[in-house]
Design a protein around this motif. Structure first.
Motif, mmCIF file in Angstrom:
data_model
loop_
_atom_site.group_PDB
_atom_site.id
_atom_site.type_symbol
_atom_site.label_atom_id
_atom_site.label_comp_id
_atom_site.label_asym_id
_atom_site.label_seq_id
_atom_site.Cartn_x
_atom_site.Cartn_y
_atom_site.Cartn_z
ATOM 1 N N ALA A 40 20.025 -36.850 -59.923
ATOM 2 C CA ALA A 40 19.220 -35.415 -60.038
ATOM 3 C C ALA A 40 17.928 -35.331 -59.028
ATOM 4 O O ALA A 40 16.901 -34.554 -59.414
ATOM 5 N N ALA A 41 17.700 -36.082 -58.049
ATOM 6 C CA ALA A 41 16.841 -36.099 -57.147
ATOM 7 C C ALA A 41 15.487 -36.428 -57.439
ATOM 8 O O ALA A 41 14.419 -35.829 -56.819
ATOM 9 N N LYS A 42 15.291 -37.100 -58.179
ATOM 10 C CA LYS A 42 14.033 -37.461 -58.751
ATOM 11 C C LYS A 42 13.070 -38.352 -57.897
ATOM 12 O O LYS A 42 11.880 -37.738 -57.665
ATOM 13 N N THR A 43 13.609 -39.131 -57.254
ATOM 14 C CA THR A 43 12.817 -39.990 -56.208
ATOM 15 C C THR A 43 12.489 -39.180 -54.829
ATOM 16 O O THR A 43 11.219 -38.978 -54.458
ATOM 17 N N THR A 44 13.491 -38.014 -54.619
ATOM 18 C CA THR A 44 13.090 -36.954 -53.426
ATOM 19 C C THR A 44 12.098 -35.927 -53.930
ATOM 20 O O THR A 44 10.949 -35.744 -53.088
ATOM 21 N N VAL A 45 12.200 -35.504 -55.369
ATOM 22 C CA VAL A 45 10.951 -34.743 -55.719
ATOM 23 C C VAL A 45 9.707 -35.419 -55.496
ATOM 24 O O VAL A 45 8.386 -34.801 -55.065
ATOM 25 N N LEU A 46 9.770 -36.589 -56.033
ATOM 26 C CA LEU A 46 8.386 -37.658 -56.175
ATOM 27 C C LEU A 46 7.987 -37.561 -54.659
ATOM 28 O O LEU A 46 7.046 -37.256 -54.478
ATOM 29 N N LYS A 47 8.767 -37.879 -53.612
ATOM 30 C CA LYS A 47 8.117 -38.127 -52.259
ATOM 31 C C LYS A 47 7.751 -36.569 -51.678
ATOM 32 O O LYS A 47 6.639 -36.504 -50.855
ATOM 33 N N LEU A 48 8.451 -35.505 -52.047
ATOM 34 C CA LEU A 48 8.008 -34.254 -51.802
ATOM 35 C C LEU A 48 6.624 -34.057 -52.205
ATOM 36 O O LEU A 48 5.857 -33.320 -51.409
ATOM 37 N N MET A 49 6.257 -34.181 -53.621
ATOM 38 C CA MET A 49 4.951 -34.105 -54.195
ATOM 39 C C MET A 49 3.987 -34.708 -53.322
ATOM 40 O O MET A 49 2.767 -34.153 -53.171
ATOM 41 N N LEU A 50 4.173 -35.800 -52.820
ATOM 42 C CA LEU A 50 3.013 -36.600 -52.257
ATOM 43 C C LEU A 50 3.069 -36.394 -50.524
ATOM 44 O O LEU A 50 2.210 -37.135 -49.834
#
Length: 243
Positions: A40-50
């Motif tokens: 579900a791209a959770k880690t990708t979303v996290l890295k984009l946020m930061l």
């Protein structure tokens, strides 16, 4: 105070998008959970946020004025337990000390203050008595706690945790959530945690970003709030595709 704002972000790998038209906010001094099934791209979303990944389109804005000292200091605990095999040579205390090195700079000497930070970080995760043990000799849960202690020793203003309670028993997991809640409430740290253990962690979290697959076969990213007084109504709906 708003720390990070994502608006209409599109990002992917090769030519395949994994998030599409995603809009989310992150606030300074909150305990934020990101959950959802594998893919579900959770880690990708996290890295984009930061701002650790640059989106194909859309905007990601970091508000430096929300940070102590105006500089983003990230402590990151990835899913790396398996990489510390039985032959890993470092001792527990050596690994945690390495979390302080970035703040020491080239010419600052190791001092009693740094040693106290290392001791406190290890004691907070219950690993001080293991400080002379080699990392490779520890259990999976113990290795995870040492990695968390190293991140805490960095004294970050944003702490990123990717499935941090892997290998921990129930008592240790609850103690960990309480510790993170303390850092958020008493020290103003922003803690963002990717987790599958939402049932256990939900009472400690301020907000949850939950990725769910709907009948349309796309990912729906729903942000909900556990603290309606501070963060207002449930908000922000966006969609993304599985990686």
């Amino acid at each position: 105070m708003l720390l990070s704002s994502m608006r209409n972000v599109v990002y992917g790998y090769s030519d395949v998008p994994v998030v599409e038209q995603l809009s989310l906010d992150m606030f300074q001094g909150e305990f934020l959970g990101i959950t959802g099934p594998n893919g579900a791209a959770k880690t990708t979303v996290l890295k984009l946020m930061l701002g650790l990944l640059k989106p194909w389109s859309g905007t990601v804005t970091l508000n430096d004025s929300a940070l102590q000292g105006g500089k983003l200091e990230i402590g990151y605990v990835p899913q790396t337990v398996a990489s510390f095999n039985s032959g890993f040579p470092s001792k527990v205390i050596e690994l945690v000390r390495s979390g302080c090195y970035a703040r020491l700079g080239l010419f600052r000497k190791w001092n009693a203050e740094q040693e106290a930070i290392v001791e406190q970080s290890l004691k907070q995760v219950g690993m001080w008595d293991y400080r002379r043990r080699k990392i490779g000799e520890l259990s999976g849960g113990q290795k995870q706690r040492v990695c968390i202690a190293r991140a805490l020793a960095q004294r970050p203003n944003v702490l990123i945790l990717d499935e941090p309670t892997t290998g921990m028993d129930q008592q240790s997991r609850r103690g960990f959530y309480q510790l993170m809640r303390h850092y958020v409430s008493s020290h103003g740290m922003t803690v963002v945690m990717v987790t599958h253990g939402l049932d256990e962690a939900s009472e400690f979290l301020d907000r949850v970003i939950q990725l769910e697959r709907k009948e349309s076969e796309v990912w729906q990213c729903l942000t909900t709030s556990s603290c309606s007084v501070r963060f207002g109504q449930e908000a922000l709906l966006a969609s993304s595709h599985p990686s």
